[in-house]
Design a protein around this motif. Structure first.
Motif, mmCIF file in Angstrom:
data_model
loop_
_atom_site.group_PDB
_atom_site.id
_atom_site.type_symbol
_atom_site.label_atom_id
_atom_site.label_comp_id
_atom_site.label_asym_id
_atom_site.label_seq_id
_atom_site.Cartn_x
_atom_site.Cartn_y
_atom_site.Cartn_z
ATOM 1 N N GLU A 81 1.655 -3.277 16.204
ATOM 2 C CA GLU A 81 2.762 -2.768 14.870
ATOM 3 C C GLU A 81 3.591 -1.463 15.608
ATOM 4 O OE1 GLU A 81 3.016 -1.199 11.632
ATOM 5 O OE2 GLU A 81 2.110 -2.705 11.577
ATOM 6 N N LEU A 82 3.073 -0.906 16.725
ATOM 7 C CA LEU A 82 3.901 -0.197 17.122
ATOM 8 C C LEU A 82 5.195 -0.253 17.649
ATOM 9 C CD1 LEU A 82 3.999 2.380 18.568
ATOM 10 C CD2 LEU A 82 3.441 1.932 20.863
ATOM 11 N N MET A 83 5.189 -2.628 18.379
ATOM 12 C CA MET A 83 6.305 -2.897 18.674
ATOM 13 C C MET A 83 7.088 -2.827 17.127
ATOM 14 S SD MET A 83 5.810 -4.727 22.148
ATOM 15 C CE MET A 83 4.303 -5.031 21.610
ATOM 16 N N ALA A 84 6.503 -2.564 16.312
ATOM 17 C CA ALA A 84 7.377 -3.721 15.057
ATOM 18 C C ALA A 84 8.318 -2.441 14.399
ATOM 19 C CB ALA A 84 6.136 -4.444 14.209
ATOM 20 N N ARG A 85 7.281 -1.335 14.545
ATOM 21 C CA ARG A 85 7.721 0.104 14.205
ATOM 22 C C ARG A 85 8.820 0.694 15.101
ATOM 23 N NH1 ARG A 85 5.237 2.095 9.813
ATOM 24 N NH2 ARG A 85 3.572 1.740 9.039
ATOM 25 N N ALA A 86 8.891 -0.018 16.277
ATOM 26 C CA ALA A 86 10.258 0.503 17.251
ATOM 27 C C ALA A 86 11.414 0.015 16.277
ATOM 28 C CB ALA A 86 9.707 0.516 18.372
ATOM 29 N N THR A 87 11.046 -1.371 16.109
ATOM 30 C CA THR A 87 12.358 -2.691 15.840
ATOM 31 C C THR A 87 12.841 -2.444 14.407
ATOM 32 O OG1 THR A 87 11.206 -4.142 15.374
ATOM 33 C CG2 THR A 87 11.338 -4.305 17.425
ATOM 34 N N GLY A 88 11.761 -1.426 13.723
ATOM 35 C CA GLY A 88 12.266 -1.481 12.384
ATOM 36 C C GLY A 88 12.018 -3.477 11.441
ATOM 37 N N ASN A 89 10.975 -4.153 12.471
ATOM 38 C CA ASN A 89 10.854 -4.994 12.147
ATOM 39 C C ASN A 89 9.665 -4.863 10.903
ATOM 40 O OD1 ASN A 89 10.555 -7.692 11.132
ATOM 41 N ND2 ASN A 89 11.112 -8.969 12.831
ATOM 42 N N TYR A 90 9.478 -4.732 10.234
ATOM 43 C CA TYR A 90 7.694 -4.196 9.571
ATOM 44 C C TYR A 90 8.086 -4.798 7.800
ATOM 45 C CZ TYR A 90 8.345 0.650 9.071
ATOM 46 O OH TYR A 90 9.326 1.737 9.412
ATOM 47 N N ARG A 91 7.172 -5.253 7.006
ATOM 48 C CA ARG A 91 7.161 -4.765 5.848
ATOM 49 C C ARG A 91 7.317 -3.568 5.351
ATOM 50 N NH1 ARG A 91 7.249 -9.965 3.517
ATOM 51 N NH2 ARG A 91 7.219 -11.964 5.266
ATOM 52 N N ARG A 92 7.601 -3.323 4.411
ATOM 53 C CA ARG A 92 7.072 -1.958 3.601
ATOM 54 C C ARG A 92 6.199 -1.820 1.831
ATOM 55 N NH1 ARG A 92 12.245 -2.667 5.905
ATOM 56 N NH2 ARG A 92 12.896 -1.863 7.715
ATOM 57 N N GLY A 93 6.556 -3.021 2.417
ATOM 58 C CA GLY A 93 5.165 -3.266 0.576
ATOM 59 C C GLY A 93 6.164 -3.668 -0.523
ATOM 60 N N ASN A 94 7.047 -3.189 -0.605
ATOM 61 C CA ASN A 94 8.225 -3.455 -1.441
ATOM 62 C C ASN A 94 8.765 -4.914 -2.110
ATOM 63 O OD1 ASN A 94 10.150 -3.682 -0.456
ATOM 64 N ND2 ASN A 94 11.189 -1.762 -1.251
ATOM 65 N N GLU A 95 8.183 -5.609 -0.990
ATOM 66 C CA GLU A 95 9.171 -7.464 -1.214
ATOM 67 C C GLU A 95 8.767 -7.885 -2.714
ATOM 68 O OE1 GLU A 95 7.353 -6.368 1.040
ATOM 69 O OE2 GLU A 95 8.595 -6.123 2.755
ATOM 70 N N ARG A 96 7.677 -7.763 -3.072
ATOM 71 C CA ARG A 96 7.606 -8.248 -4.040
ATOM 72 C C ARG A 96 8.250 -8.191 -5.041
ATOM 73 N NH1 ARG A 96 2.056 -9.947 -5.569
ATOM 74 N NH2 ARG A 96 2.411 -11.118 -3.961
ATOM 75 N N THR A 97 8.537 -6.550 -5.232
ATOM 76 C CA THR A 97 9.689 -6.341 -7.077
ATOM 77 C C THR A 97 11.243 -6.161 -6.385
ATOM 78 O OG1 THR A 97 9.169 -3.826 -5.800
ATOM 79 C CG2 THR A 97 7.701 -4.427 -7.513
#
Length: 76
Positions: A50-66
């Motif tokens: 999770e830390l590496m995903a956040r450092a790269t900006g490659n993580y889901r934000r929860g708004n993909e469906r909308t």
């Protein structure tokens, strides 16, 4: 939301290179690299992923469906 996976990091001199599935995602230098190394453990746990995903900006934000249903994204 699934947990991030496939991230790895390598320390090269004063830089930290973070890769995702073998491809370089980002390079941290200076204080960002030092802060990352202080926070990360062995690199295999889910919190490290999770830390590496956040450092790269490659993580889901929860708004993909909308966002998928937004008029400008229709037909994509």
């Amino acid at each position: 939301m699934p947990a991030p996976e496939g991230f790895d990091y390598d320390v090269r001199g004063g830089e930290v290179v973070i890769s995702h599935h073998g491809r370089r995602a980002t390079v941290l230098r200076g204080t960002a690299a030092a802060r990352f190394l202080d926070d990360v453990g062995d690199g295999d746990s889910s919190s490290d992923q999770e830390l590496m995903a956040r450092a790269t900006g490659n993580y889901r934000r929860g708004n993909e469906r909308t966002a998928k249903d937004h008029p400008r994204n229709k037909g994509r």
